[in-house]
Write an enzyme that holds these catalytic residues in place. Structure first.
Site, PDB file in Angstrom:
ATOM      1  N   ASP A 451       0.839  -1.200   0.000  1.00 23.71           N
ATOM      2  CA  ASP A 451       0.000   0.000   0.000  1.00 23.71           C
ATOM      3  C   ASP A 451       0.876   1.252   0.000  1.00 23.71           C
ATOM      4  O   ASP A 451       2.073   1.201   0.316  1.00 23.71           O
ATOM      5  CB  ASP A 451      -0.885  -0.038   1.260  1.00 23.71           C
ATOM      6  N   ASP A 509     -10.582   1.747  -4.036  1.00 24.30           N
ATOM      7  CA  ASP A 509     -11.107   1.314  -2.739  1.00 24.30           C
ATOM      8  C   ASP A 509     -12.610   1.138  -2.761  1.00 24.30           C
ATOM      9  O   ASP A 509     -13.184   0.678  -1.781  1.00 24.30           O
ATOM     10  CB  ASP A 509     -10.737   2.330  -1.650  1.00 24.30           C
TER      11      ASP A 509
HETATM   12  C1  DGJ Z   1      -5.924   1.698   1.712  1.00 22.12           C
HETATM   13  C2  DGJ Z   1      -6.199   0.519   0.845  1.00 22.12           C
HETATM   14  O1  DGJ Z   1      -6.581   0.930  -0.423  1.00 22.12           O
HETATM   15  C3  DGJ Z   1      -7.251  -0.363   1.516  1.00 22.12           C
HETATM   16  O2  DGJ Z   1      -7.591  -1.434   0.679  1.00 22.12           O
HETATM   17  C4  DGJ Z   1      -6.696  -0.850   2.826  1.00 22.12           C
HETATM   18  O3  DGJ Z   1      -5.600  -1.693   2.597  1.00 22.12           O
HETATM   19  C5  DGJ Z   1      -6.303   0.323   3.682  1.00 22.12           C
HETATM   20  N1  DGJ Z   1      -5.446   1.245   2.981  1.00 22.12           N
HETATM   21  C6  DGJ Z   1      -5.612  -0.131   4.931  1.00 22.12           C
HETATM   22  O4  DGJ Z   1      -5.147   0.891   5.668  1.00 22.12           O
END
Ligand code: DGJ
Length: 707
Positions: A451, A509
């Site tokens: 991430d 997301d």
């Molecule tokens: C942002 C990501 O896009 C999510 O899928 C998740 O992993 C969160 N961060 C976790 O903090």
């Protein structure tokens, strides 16, 4: 010297490098056939412009590195200057051709700046036309002078024909990535710049230009993408001088690249493609390029469960073990533990940088969870965010000097309460690398969800991106089978640079199926479906609060690398049975979806979409026929199925995937009720067929096989 002609997959690229001036690209487009040396020279002669009134006395041409010195008053391809000696006049680069070499599909051009005597700059440009017609342009600049050279920019520039009068690129925001925007190309400079230290959610992504009205299946179109995960600029210059140029390169901050004598700067690679028939031709070429990468995943993409929207930061072993059982029951093949497992990480305020397991939530480490995952026959994946640090962390306390700062001690603005680790400092990168290697040594981790949740906003994005690439490469050197997903608050970092070291991307997301339909359609312009994480989420969707039918959520997640992001303990047995049936459908479709050509329809009704994947031999295909809005009339229009072989006969059948799409009351067309129909490919492609009158936000999936 010579006129170079590169040919591949229906594309020709012609470079005029006949004299010592700046070479020019004469053609990048449809195949010109086999041309003899005299024919190439005639082509070059016929390209020499008339000298218009009130203009340079010599015919102007758009050079491969357009420069003011050659009369180009648009954005230059190279800008910067050597440290001046006192009293020295303003001096811009002046380049001449030193050499050109070429083979069947590649050419290397060397330009030098020695206009004032000694050579002070050397520019090397490689043009490679891939087997599938993707033009890769790689440029590098060496300071051959005796003073430092401060580089402002080195871009790859391509000419566009006068017929290319419409542009498509992308905007977006968190959970709303890849929003297409189109406009006419008028006189002047259109410029997109990204200063995020990543592409960002509003990344220009792919810039396409073509004849007005170009679509997925129609119109001549050119497209370009910069293979880079940092700051960038892309522009289109339509000059009153009568040329249109497309340029792209790294966006450099003042002073960011200072080359000492003898030092070299390598610009990010530009990828470009041409298509006679719309954007589907562009994605076919880009996909072939991505699929030929050494890092391309070669195993069937495992059905994934990601814990984020199921448990967020609440890491309770019993609850997670329950999730493992249910995941196994529905056929999950990879279990991914998302954010929340590190020491003290109970929320997003702390613990980034400390890549050790929290002893309170995990007294026996991750072993009890991973053991169960493995004994259920699943792979295990773990979330990490290696480029980031929380101020409330051991890392920041012990090494405050590794928190990336601006001059002095000023921190960039906080973003999600976190900061960037200065990975360009070797000691910092090695510390993070060793912590990750220790995790990989202790646990059988198959996959990292990598991430990156903030804009950099300080320091050198150039150094940081190279250091991040290096860190990824080092991990994969130690663990060649380790897979990495590029996630950046969803799709904030999806580009052909990161694709060279990752096996999956997280497009957004939002697991809201309605939004995902468009995000997947457009992200797949560059990225093949086997990379595109596609998860079935809960209803209502966590990000939008919108509730969609299970059928719509399941169908939508079949296009891509499928997964589940849903608290399965909140599902009922019927929903889990549906998920199990869907998992079966995914397994039977993935071979096709992950290797075929992505096709899309140019529908008259914006609410009706066609997305498909067709096998290379066109004997097998799958289509998602969706209704994303209320129908414009009381009947939906016929849906055409693009990409099939008009000479073949096919049978079209609905795909069962665990839940039934809903349609308005009334009866579906007879062929649907009969469970399928045989039709010639010509009819399916040119005329189409009737569908049930789907409700808004429903998708039917059909499989089409040659008889
Ligand atoms: C942002 C990501 O896009 C999510 O899928 C998740 O992993 C969160 N961060 C976790 O903090």
């Amino acid at each position: 010297m010579t006129v170079v002609h590169l040919r591949s997959a229906g594309t020709s690229f012609v470079l005029d490098a006949r004299d010592a001036g700046m070479p020019a690209i004469l053609h990048f487009g449809g195949d010109l056939g086999e041309l003899t040396e005299p024919q190439l020279r005639a082509l070059a002669d016929s390209s020499v412009r008339a000298v218009p009134p009130s203009a340079l006395n010599a015919p102007l041409r758009l050079g491969i590195v357009p420069l003011l010195a050659d009369g180009w008053s648009g954005l230059p391809g190279l800008d910067g200057r050597h440290d001046p000696t006192p009293g020295q006049a303003l001096r811009r680069p002046v380049l001449r051709l030193e050499s050109v070499e070429s083979s069947e599909r590649s050419a290397r051009v060397v330009l030098v700046d020695d206009a004032d005597g000694d050579p002070v700059l050397r520019v090397e440009i490689d043009y490679d036309l891939s087997e599938h017609g993707v033009l890769a342009v790689r440029s590098q600049l060496t300071n051959t002078g005796s003073a430092d050279f401060e580089l402002s920019g080195l871009a790859a520039v391509l000419p566009l024909p006068g017929s290319a009068r419409e542009r498509l690129d992308f905007a977006g925001a968190w959970s709303a990535e890849r929003v297409p925007q189109r406009a006419a190309i008028d006189v002047g400079t259109w410029l997109r710049e990204s200063r995020h230290g990543r592409g960002g959610h509003d990344d220009a992504f792919v810039t396409a230009v073509g004849e007005p009205g170009f679509g997925f299946r129609r119109g001549e179109v050119w497209a370009a993408h910069l293979a880079w995960s940092g700051d960038s600029r892309v522009w289109i210059d339509r000059s009153a001088l009568g040329f249109t140029a497309l340029g792209a390169g790294e966006l450099l901050a003042p002073g960011e690249i200072r080359l000492a004598p003898g030092e070299t700067y390598a610009a990010p690679e530009l990828l470009a493609a041409w298509s006679a028939n719309g954007l589907d031709g562009i994605s076919a070429r880009f996909h072939s390029w991505v699929r030929a990468l050494p890092a391309h995943p070669d195993s069937p993409r495992p059905l994934t469960l990601n814990t984020w929207e199921a448990v967020y930061f609440e890491h309770d072993l019993d609850r997670l073990l329950g999730l493992v059982e249910l995941a196994a029951e529905v056929g999950v093949e990879r279990f991914v533990l998302d954010d929340g497992w590190m020491i003290g990480r109970s929320d997003d305020l702390r613990a980034l940088g400390d890549w050790t397991v929290d002893p309170e939530s995990w007294p026996d480490g991750l072993h009890p969870l991973i053991d169960r995952v493995k004994s259920a026959g699943m792979q295990f994946g773990l979330w990490v965010e290696p480029e980031m640090v929380s101020l409330d962390s051991r890392l920041a306390r012990e090494h405050p000097e590794w928190v990336l700062r601006e001059t002095g001690d000023r921190l960039p603005e906080s973003w999600r309460y976190q900061y960037v680790v200065d990975l360009a400092e070797d000691a910092a990168r090695e510390h993070i690398r060793d912590a990750l290697l220790a995790l990989l040594a202790e646990y059988p981790i198959d996959y990292l969800k990598w991430d990156m949740n903030r804009d950099q906003l300080g320091g050198s994005a150039h150094r940081q991106v190279l250091a991040t690439y290096r860190l990824m490469d080092e991990l994969r050197e130690h663990h060649p089978n380790l897979e990495i997903e590029s996630c950046s608050s969803g799709g904030g970092r999806i580009d052909a640079g990161i694709l060279q070291r990752t096996q999956r991307v997280w497009p957004s997301d939002t697991n809201d199926a309605h939004d995902r339909q468009t995000i997947m359609r457009w992200t797949s312009l560059l990225v093949p479906p086997e990379y595109l994480g596609a998860h079935v989420g809960a209803a209502p969707a966590h990000v939008t609060g919108r509730a969609h039918s299970l059928a719509f959520r399941l169908a939508t997640a079949l296009f891509g690398h499928a997964g589940i992001e849903w608290d399965l303990s909140a599902t009922d047995p019927a929903e889990r049975a549906a998920l199990a049936a869907w998992a079966g459908a995914y397994r039977s479709l993935r071979g096709l979806v992950h290797s075929g050509a992505v096709v899309r329809g140019d529908e008259a009704d914006a609410g009706e979409t066609v997305l498909g994947v067709v096998a290379p031999d066109a004997r097998d295909a799958v289509y998602w026929l969706s209704s994303l809005d209320r129908a414009e009339s009381s009947a939906r229009s016929l849906r055409r199925l693009p990409g099939l072989d008009p000479a073949l006969d096919y049978r079209v059948e609905p795909v069962e995937f665990g839940a039934d799409p809903a349609w308005y009351w009334g009866t579906p067309p007879p062929w649907w009720s009969d469970g399928g129909i045989a039709l010639p490919g010509s009819v399916l492609a040119a005329r189409g067929l009737e569908l049930p009158m789907l409700l808004p936000d429903e998708t039917v999936v059909v499989r089409v096989r040659a008889l």
